[in-house]
Write a protein that holds these residues in place. Structure first.
Motif, PDB file in Angstrom:
ATOM      1  N   ALA A   1      51.387  76.253  28.956  1.00 14.49           N
ATOM      2  CA  ALA A   1      52.237  75.125  28.595  1.00 14.49           C
ATOM      3  C   ALA A   1      51.555  74.328  27.498  1.00 14.49           C
ATOM      4  N   CYS A   2      52.370  73.840  26.567  1.00 12.92           N
ATOM      5  CA  CYS A   2      51.891  72.960  25.505  1.00 12.92           C
ATOM      6  C   CYS A   2      52.561  71.602  25.674  1.00 12.92           C
ATOM      7  N   PHE A   3      51.765  70.545  25.572  1.00 11.16           N
ATOM      8  CA  PHE A   3      52.290  69.188  25.643  1.00 11.16           C
ATOM      9  C   PHE A   3      52.019  68.529  24.302  1.00 11.16           C
ATOM     10  N   SER A   4      53.074  68.192  23.592  1.00 11.11           N
ATOM     11  CA  SER A   4      52.928  67.645  22.248  1.00 11.11           C
ATOM     12  C   SER A   4      54.060  66.670  21.976  1.00 11.11           C
ATOM     13  N   GLY A   5      53.709  65.484  21.503  1.00  9.41           N
ATOM     14  CA  GLY A   5      54.731  64.496  21.188  1.00  9.41           C
ATOM     15  C   GLY A   5      55.570  64.099  22.383  1.00  9.41           C
ATOM     16  N   GLY A   6      54.962  64.107  23.569  1.00  9.79           N
ATOM     17  CA  GLY A   6      55.677  63.750  24.787  1.00  9.79           C
ATOM     18  C   GLY A   6      56.596  64.839  25.312  1.00  9.79           C
ATOM     19  N   ARG A   7      56.515  66.026  24.741  1.00 15.34           N
ATOM     20  CA  ARG A   7      57.415  67.117  25.127  1.00 15.34           C
ATOM     21  C   ARG A   7      56.608  68.306  25.643  1.00 15.34           C
ATOM     22  N   LEU A   8      57.093  68.918  26.728  1.00 16.60           N
ATOM     23  CA  LEU A   8      56.442  70.086  27.307  1.00 16.60           C
ATOM     24  C   LEU A   8      57.166  71.353  26.865  1.00 16.60           C
ATOM     25  N   THR A   9      56.395  72.340  26.428  1.00 17.39           N
ATOM     26  CA  THR A   9      56.946  73.648  26.080  1.00 17.39           C
ATOM     27  C   THR A   9      56.184  74.709  26.854  1.00 17.39           C
ATOM     28  N   ARG A  10      56.914  75.570  27.549  1.00 12.78           N
ATOM     29  CA  ARG A  10      56.270  76.684  28.255  1.00 12.78           C
ATOM     30  C   ARG A  10      56.039  77.839  27.286  1.00 12.78           C
ATOM     31  N   LEU A  11      54.945  78.576  27.532  1.00 13.42           N
ATOM     32  CA  LEU A  11      54.524  79.627  26.626  1.00 13.42           C
ATOM     33  C   LEU A  11      54.270  80.915  27.395  1.00 13.42           C
ATOM     34  N   GLU A  12      54.407  82.031  26.707  1.00 13.14           N
ATOM     35  CA  GLU A  12      53.921  83.305  27.201  1.00 13.14           C
ATOM     36  C   GLU A  12      52.841  83.800  26.250  1.00 13.14           C
ATOM     37  N   LEU A  13      51.779  84.340  26.821  1.00 14.92           N
ATOM     38  CA  LEU A  13      50.721  84.932  26.008  1.00 14.92           C
ATOM     39  C   LEU A  13      51.028  86.414  25.862  1.00 14.92           C
ATOM     40  N   GLY A  14      51.440  86.805  24.673  1.00  9.65           N
ATOM     41  CA  GLY A  14      51.872  88.169  24.454  1.00  9.65           C
ATOM     42  C   GLY A  14      50.909  88.944  23.572  1.00  9.65           C
ATOM     43  N   ASP A  15      51.471  89.898  22.826  1.00 10.38           N
ATOM     44  CA  ASP A  15      50.637  90.760  21.996  1.00 10.38           C
ATOM     45  C   ASP A  15      50.086  90.024  20.771  1.00 10.38           C
TER      46      ASP A  15
ATOM     47  N   ARG B   1      48.302  69.826  23.159  1.00 12.82           N
ATOM     48  CA  ARG B   1      47.356  70.046  24.241  1.00 12.82           C
ATOM     49  C   ARG B   1      47.909  71.161  25.130  1.00 12.82           C
ATOM     50  N   TYR B   2      47.007  71.915  25.785  1.00 16.47           N
ATOM     51  CA  TYR B   2      47.414  73.160  26.414  1.00 16.47           C
ATOM     52  C   TYR B   2      46.804  73.346  27.798  1.00 16.47           C
ATOM     53  N   ILE B   3      47.583  73.955  28.681  1.00 18.32           N
ATOM     54  CA  ILE B   3      47.074  74.598  29.895  1.00 18.32           C
ATOM     55  C   ILE B   3      47.452  76.065  29.753  1.00 18.32           C
ATOM     56  N   LEU B   4      46.451  76.951  29.808  1.00 16.47           N
ATOM     57  CA  LEU B   4      46.683  78.367  29.551  1.00 16.47           C
ATOM     58  C   LEU B   4      46.132  79.213  30.693  1.00 16.47           C
ATOM     59  N   CYS B   5      46.998  80.045  31.279  1.00 13.89           N
ATOM     60  CA  CYS B   5      46.601  80.971  32.344  1.00 13.89           C
ATOM     61  C   CYS B   5      46.139  82.284  31.725  1.00 13.89           C
ATOM     62  N   CYS B   6      45.024  82.791  32.199  1.00 11.94           N
ATOM     63  CA  CYS B   6      44.348  83.896  31.526  1.00 11.94           C
ATOM     64  C   CYS B   6      44.532  85.245  32.203  1.00 11.94           C
ATOM     65  N   GLY B   7      45.596  85.422  32.980  1.00 12.18           N
ATOM     66  CA  GLY B   7      45.860  86.724  33.576  1.00 12.18           C
ATOM     67  C   GLY B   7      44.834  87.086  34.635  1.00 12.18           C
ATOM     68  N   SER B   8      44.553  88.375  34.756  1.00 10.69           N
ATOM     69  CA  SER B   8      43.589  88.839  35.748  1.00 10.69           C
ATOM     70  C   SER B   8      42.888  90.096  35.267  1.00 10.69           C
ATOM     71  N   VAL B   9      41.571  90.112  35.433  1.00 11.87           N
ATOM     72  CA  VAL B   9      40.803  91.321  35.151  1.00 11.87           C
ATOM     73  C   VAL B   9      41.063  92.374  36.229  1.00 11.87           C
ATOM     74  N   GLY B  10      40.943  91.975  37.482  1.00 13.12           N
ATOM     75  CA  GLY B  10      40.883  92.966  38.557  1.00 13.12           C
ATOM     76  C   GLY B  10      42.113  93.128  39.408  1.00 13.12           C
ATOM     77  N   GLN B  11      43.108  92.258  39.280  1.00 12.62           N
ATOM     78  CA  GLN B  11      44.328  92.340  40.084  1.00 12.62           C
ATOM     79  C   GLN B  11      45.532  91.940  39.237  1.00 12.62           C
ATOM     80  N   PRO B  12      45.848  92.685  38.163  1.00 10.30           N
ATOM     81  CA  PRO B  12      47.007  92.324  37.338  1.00 10.30           C
ATOM     82  C   PRO B  12      48.293  92.340  38.158  1.00 10.30           C
ATOM     83  N   ARG B  13      49.161  91.374  37.875  1.00 11.48           N
ATOM     84  CA  ARG B  13      50.431  91.276  38.623  1.00 11.48           C
ATOM     85  C   ARG B  13      51.597  91.008  37.672  1.00 11.48           C
ATOM     86  N   ASP B  14      51.535  91.615  36.498  1.00 13.59           N
ATOM     87  CA  ASP B  14      52.565  91.366  35.493  1.00 13.59           C
ATOM     88  C   ASP B  14      53.301  92.637  35.094  1.00 13.59           C
TER      89      ASP B  14
END
Length: 243
Positions: free
Chosen positions: A159-173, A183-196
């Protein structure tokens, strides 16, 4: 960032080999951060912790580390199937492993970024994917850094928070370029238990110089990891889930 290794030595070894090959051309060693849940589900908790320490990784407490150290948390915070796996993991840990886990912090701040397992500021139990937009927007008041990297959810989202607005993101290729002022909160997936839906190991590289975040997807010997889970007496369901 290496999130949710979950005692999968085969995945961790493949990820580090991939990273070492990349870093050979950087002219500087990378800073390695393990975002919690280094143990749990997989067959090699002690060996994974040995690698984490041998490589000098900065590491934080995840919910599985918390559960391994705290029987009350193990009973209260884990459903019966996860608790079964964690109980067996506890049997596989040495006293040296336990001492190391007991010294892990709930969060780190390095190079102006925050690192925690679940949600900022230092919550190892709350999943990013359970938060609605209002809750995510409010979470940015809980930390001051520009970026907070998290794990726990095993997803590549943010998620990105900018100018009082929240935007959800996907981390792709494509690498994500952080916008000025965002400003950002970023989830980094999983090394050992992928669930995507992609059974490759995932990890994330943050380049502070050009403020980009890139995902790496690495194939590894899944059968060896699955066989190890069964051989070490953990529930077979966690071996099957790797595929």
């Amino acid at each position: 960032m290496l999130a949710d290794i979950h005692a999968n030595l085969q995945a961790l070894t493949a990820v580090l080999a991939d990273l070492d090959a990349l870093a050979a051309g950087w002219g500087r060693p990378p800073r390695l951060v393990a975002l919690g849940d280094m143990i749990g589900y997989g067959g090699d908790p002690g060996a994974v912790l040995d690698v984490v320490q041998a490589r000098g990784m900065a590491a934080i407490l995840g919910n599985h580390e918390k559960g391994a150290l705290d029987p009350a948390c193990r009973k209260r915070c884990f459903h019966i199937q996860s608790r079964e796996a964690l109980e067996r993991t506890c049997e596989l840990l040495s006293e040296a492993d336990r001492k190391y886990l007991a010294g892990l912090p709930g969060h780190l701040v390095l190079d102006g970024c925050r690192f925690t397992h679940g949600m900022p500021p230092d919550d190892p139990l709350t999943y990013f994917i359970t938060r609605d937009d209002d809750e995510l927007a409010a979470a940015f008041a809980d930390f001051t850094e520009r970026v907070c990297f998290v794990g726990h959810s095993h997803v590549l989202e943010g998620a990105c928070f900018s100018g009082g607005r929240l935007t959800r993101l996907e981390l792709g290729d494509e690498a994500l370029s952080l916008e000025a002022g965002g400003r950002y909160i970023l989830c980094c997936g999983s090394v050992g238990q992928p669930r995507d839906g992609d059974n490759r190991a995932k990890y994330v590289i943050f380049d502070p110089a050009d403020t980009t975040v890139a995902v790496r997807r690495v194939a590894y010997d899944i059968k060896a990891a699955a066989d190890r889970i069964v051989a070490r007496g953990l529930p077979e369901r966690y071996a099957k889930r790797l595929w």
